[in-house]
Design a protein around this motif. Sequence first.
Motif, short mmCIF file in Angstrom:
data_model
loop_
_atom_site.label_atom_id
_atom_site.label_comp_id
_atom_site.label_asym_id
_atom_site.label_seq_id
_atom_site.Cartn_x
_atom_site.Cartn_y
_atom_site.Cartn_z
N TYR A 1 0.88 -1.16 0.04
CA TYR A 1 -0.05 0.04 -0.07
C TYR A 1 0.96 1.24 -0.17
CZ TYR A 1 -3.95 -2.97 1.09
OH TYR A 1 -4.86 -4.08 1.08
N PHE A 2 2.26 0.99 0.23
CA PHE A 2 3.07 2.32 0.51
C PHE A 2 4.05 2.14 -0.51
CE2 PHE A 2 0.96 1.07 4.39
CZ PHE A 2 0.18 2.10 4.81
N ASN B 1 -1.16 -1.74 7.28
CA ASN B 1 -0.94 -1.07 6.18
C ASN B 1 -2.28 -0.55 5.85
OD1 ASN B 1 1.56 -2.03 6.19
ND2 ASN B 1 1.19 -3.78 4.77
N GLN B 2 -3.37 -1.26 5.94
CA GLN B 2 -4.75 -0.63 5.52
C GLN B 2 -5.26 0.45 6.46
OE1 GLN B 2 -6.46 -4.76 5.89
NE2 GLN B 2 -7.53 -4.50 4.01
N TYR C 1 -3.21 3.36 5.17
CA TYR C 1 -3.79 3.77 3.79
C TYR C 1 -4.86 4.44 3.74
CZ TYR C 1 -5.24 3.09 -0.99
OH TYR C 1 -5.36 3.47 -2.27
#
Length: 221
Positions: free
Chosen positions: A14-15, A148-149, A152
């Motif tokens: 995601y990054f 991560n989510q 994000y």
Amino acid sequence: MKKVFTLSLLFFSYFSASTAKADEDIPRVIKLSPKKITQHNVDLPLNQFRALEILAEKNVSSHQVPRPYTMPDTAVHGELFGSDINANGIRDDYERMLLKSYQRSEYVAMGILAAERWDKLLRLLHSQEQIKTSFQALELFNDNMAINQCYYSLQKVDISLISPVLSYFNNEQLLDAKYQAELLLLDIIGNDQANFTFHQKPCERFADFAKSVKKGKLAAL
């Protein structure tokens, strides 16, 4: 093998942006009353009071930030966890980054909670005592996915927020160690890979992480 490789990359897919290097001399002081964030713009998983409790328990303060000094490079000596001068369980360079990059105590606390899961991932390379079953491996995998989510989703609203992931895995040795640990984690999960979870409310996992931190008195920030 291709499937395993693809899945192992999910942790941080995601990054792609790296964090800017903060000034090495003057730590940025965490503000107790920055511009207010409400439920109408950013839904934070921790309130300010709980975040300050976590910082107090972890002995993290902008007045006690570990000062950089000349020492052997992490990669040269093969130490994945680096130096921890103030012995609070947080790598010094990462702790400095959190205190200098984030003015919100909530974001600093989130960075600490995320690092605990990344530490656990890297410890797999030394011992599997904490991760013995596919259930435990799945839980760690899903926790990392949720981290991560969450970042994000928060970045969609708070455009100034930068995930600390690349500040934690900030050299080739750590990136390679992450990759190897992910492969090992997937190997432990085995045929249970179908049970990977994409949390509908990933930021709630940070609230769950916070419950495991012993409550203490507020730090003087």
